[in-house]
Design a protein around this motif. Sequence first.
Motif, short mmCIF file in Angstrom:
data_model
loop_
_atom_site.label_atom_id
_atom_site.label_comp_id
_atom_site.label_asym_id
_atom_site.label_seq_id
_atom_site.Cartn_x
_atom_site.Cartn_y
_atom_site.Cartn_z
N ILE A 136 -12.80 -37.65 -14.21
CA ILE A 136 -12.62 -38.86 -15.03
C ILE A 136 -11.14 -39.14 -15.24
CG2 ILE A 136 -12.92 -39.80 -17.36
CD1 ILE A 136 -15.65 -38.37 -17.41
N VAL A 137 -10.38 -38.09 -15.56
CA VAL A 137 -8.95 -38.28 -15.79
C VAL A 137 -8.25 -38.76 -14.52
CG1 VAL A 137 -6.79 -37.04 -16.24
CG2 VAL A 137 -8.76 -36.68 -17.71
N CYS A 138 -8.64 -38.20 -13.38
CA CYS A 138 -8.02 -38.61 -12.11
C CYS A 138 -8.39 -40.05 -11.74
CB CYS A 138 -8.43 -37.65 -10.99
SG CYS A 138 -7.69 -36.02 -11.11
N LEU A 139 -9.62 -40.43 -11.99
CA LEU A 139 -10.05 -41.80 -11.67
C LEU A 139 -9.42 -42.83 -12.59
CD1 LEU A 139 -13.87 -41.30 -10.91
CD2 LEU A 139 -12.03 -41.76 -9.27
N PHE A 140 -9.22 -42.44 -13.84
CA PHE A 140 -8.65 -43.37 -14.82
C PHE A 140 -7.33 -42.82 -15.35
CE2 PHE A 140 -13.29 -43.67 -14.93
CZ PHE A 140 -13.48 -45.02 -14.67
N ASN A 141 -6.53 -42.32 -14.42
CA ASN A 141 -5.30 -41.63 -14.76
C ASN A 141 -4.37 -42.51 -15.59
OD1 ASN A 141 -3.38 -39.64 -14.85
ND2 ASN A 141 -2.97 -39.60 -12.66
N ARG A 142 -4.05 -43.67 -15.09
CA ARG A 142 -3.10 -44.55 -15.78
C ARG A 142 -3.66 -45.04 -17.12
NH1 ARG A 142 1.42 -47.20 -14.16
NH2 ARG A 142 2.07 -48.95 -15.48
N GLY A 143 -4.93 -45.43 -17.11
CA GLY A 143 -5.54 -45.92 -18.34
C GLY A 143 -5.57 -44.87 -19.43
N ALA A 144 -5.91 -43.64 -19.06
CA ALA A 144 -5.97 -42.57 -20.05
C ALA A 144 -4.59 -42.27 -20.63
CB ALA A 144 -6.56 -41.31 -19.41
N LEU A 145 -3.58 -42.26 -19.77
CA LEU A 145 -2.21 -41.97 -20.22
C LEU A 145 -1.63 -43.11 -21.05
CD1 LEU A 145 -0.93 -40.38 -16.92
CD2 LEU A 145 -1.14 -39.18 -19.11
N SER A 146 -2.05 -44.33 -20.77
CA SER A 146 -1.51 -45.48 -21.50
C SER A 146 -1.91 -45.47 -22.97
CB SER A 146 -1.97 -46.78 -20.85
OG SER A 146 -3.38 -46.93 -20.95
N ILE A 147 -2.94 -44.70 -23.32
CA ILE A 147 -3.33 -44.56 -24.73
C ILE A 147 -2.17 -43.97 -25.52
CG2 ILE A 147 -4.88 -43.38 -26.33
CD1 ILE A 147 -7.00 -43.42 -24.12
N PHE A 148 -1.43 -43.06 -24.89
CA PHE A 148 -0.35 -42.37 -25.58
C PHE A 148 1.03 -42.96 -25.26
CE2 PHE A 148 -3.79 -39.37 -24.62
CZ PHE A 148 -4.14 -38.99 -25.91
N LEU A 149 1.18 -43.54 -24.08
CA LEU A 149 2.49 -44.03 -23.67
C LEU A 149 2.64 -45.54 -23.75
CD1 LEU A 149 3.10 -41.77 -20.52
CD2 LEU A 149 4.29 -41.63 -22.72
N VAL B 297 -0.16 -33.57 -21.90
CA VAL B 297 -0.64 -32.44 -22.69
C VAL B 297 -1.76 -32.88 -23.64
CG1 VAL B 297 -0.02 -30.84 -24.55
CG2 VAL B 297 1.44 -31.03 -22.53
N GLN B 298 -1.63 -34.09 -24.19
CA GLN B 298 -2.69 -34.60 -25.07
C GLN B 298 -4.03 -34.63 -24.33
OE1 GLN B 298 -2.47 -35.35 -28.38
NE2 GLN B 298 -0.39 -34.54 -28.27
N LEU B 299 -4.02 -35.03 -23.07
CA LEU B 299 -5.25 -35.06 -22.27
C LEU B 299 -5.71 -33.65 -21.93
CD1 LEU B 299 -4.53 -38.00 -19.78
CD2 LEU B 299 -5.93 -38.05 -21.86
N TRP B 300 -4.77 -32.78 -21.61
CA TRP B 300 -5.13 -31.41 -21.24
C TRP B 300 -5.82 -30.69 -22.40
CZ3 TRP B 300 0.34 -29.85 -18.98
CH2 TRP B 300 0.61 -30.68 -17.88
N ASN B 301 -5.43 -31.01 -23.63
CA ASN B 301 -6.06 -30.37 -24.79
C ASN B 301 -7.56 -30.61 -24.80
OD1 ASN B 301 -3.64 -29.34 -25.77
ND2 ASN B 301 -3.25 -31.09 -27.10
N TYR B 302 -7.97 -31.81 -24.38
CA TYR B 302 -9.40 -32.13 -24.35
C TYR B 302 -10.08 -31.56 -23.10
CZ TYR B 302 -8.77 -35.18 -28.37
OH TYR B 302 -8.49 -35.65 -29.63
N ILE B 303 -9.35 -31.52 -21.98
CA ILE B 303 -9.93 -31.00 -20.75
C ILE B 303 -10.30 -29.53 -20.89
CG2 ILE B 303 -9.41 -30.43 -18.32
CD1 ILE B 303 -7.77 -32.98 -18.17
N GLN B 304 -9.50 -28.76 -21.63
CA GLN B 304 -9.76 -27.33 -21.75
C GLN B 304 -10.80 -26.98 -22.81
OE1 GLN B 304 -6.13 -25.32 -22.81
NE2 GLN B 304 -5.76 -26.62 -24.59
#
Length: 457
Positions: A339-352, A285-292
């Motif tokens: 970008i999110v799909c290409l760097f899916n794990r890296g982007a999520l690791s910022i929060f997790l 959801v943190q990523l989705w906030n920026y995508i929208q």
Amino acid sequence: MKANPSFVEGPIARTLLMFALPILATNILQSLNASVNVMWIGRFLGEAAFAATANANLILFFLLGVVFGIGMATTIMVGQALGARDIAEARRVVGTGLGFFVLLSVLVATAGYITTPTVLAAMGTPADAQPYAIAYLRIIFLALPSAYLSTLLAMVMRGAGDSRTPLLFMVVAVVLDIALNPVFIFGIGPIPRMGIAGSAVATLIAQVISVVALIAWLYRRKYFLCIQRHELNLLIPDRAVLRTLIFKGMPMGAQLIVISSSAIIMMSLVNHHGSQTTAAYGAAVQLWNYIQMPAIAVGTAVSAMVAQNVGARRWDRIPGIGRAGVLASLGFTGALVIIVCLFNRGALSIFLGSDSTAIGIAQHLNLIVVWSYLMFGVTFVLFGVVRATGAVMFPLCVLALTMWFIRYPFAYLLGPSWGADAIWWAFPASSAISVLITVVYYRMGTWKNASVLPAVA
């Protein structure tokens, strides 16, 4: 300073892009500011303080609906009046909006300050978080009048075709807020350590300085919509204008209530699948906030442009504005999705965290959901077109239908057989139906019969 003439005469795509980018930057700054403030509280004041801000922010998000709705109605009414070259009507709208917002913000701030403990207790705020939440929220309520006023002034300027000035003063507010947070939280020199209340004090000071500086700048530049001393009677709300602001604004504000309530309902379904799934969903959801954000910025820009063209009776330009808005939204949103799909794990690791066991779940659900924001973008831009003419009930009805009666039932009914995937697929399913209904309605053109200002109906 005058209204932006390029809205009704200049090139559509370039004008829209140059107008939307500062709005996008403003939205990003607001989100980053909130994230930094929460980081200070969460990392240095503990989980109870962090929980306090989460509960306080739910209340503030609910109150945001009133500001967003009436602010958007003000944008549209000012835009239509300026498009019709009726400066007197635009000033009447601004005066009514200012008078109403000042009164409303003082009443809300006073009531909120008094009832803060009762409201937080009714929400079931954890006992250890309540003292923090009370201290934080009461000061935030004191900052509410300046925040409301700042929002209204930004909406007015956007209605007149200026999105850069609100961005500049948002930078002032954000820089001050971020810089003052550690000063008041931990105490420096003669300033005592205030803890979580210090974060709210930093926000209060930043908001007041920013809005006072903005007002001073507008009068110094002799902004054409400023209310002068001999015009103070304009601050007494005009009944006809106020009625329009409320009846056109409340449905737009109600959209946020639909969105927030849907998010709460979906979260309840996610929670049934355990803490790992909840953590994964929270990070996504943190990523989705920026995508929208691009779609929201473009949709806001489209509303302002269409409103002026409706006022100028340049209906021939409105389809072009809609097309340019859809293409811009698809371009920006599509780039972020890729970008999110290409760097899916890296982007999520910022929060997790890179070693989190929830990150695999988050990667999976991200790949299902993020593409739906392309459809969300098209829907939101077309909403921006139709609501600028006064057709404000249609977007609300579509959101209520798809988020309450399609998204949730889809996830709930298919849950026993699909598991958590039913929740993730509910997002693209509801978005697809939403964009389909919106495109059909837009093509029908009945929204053109709606009106905001009687003079330009």
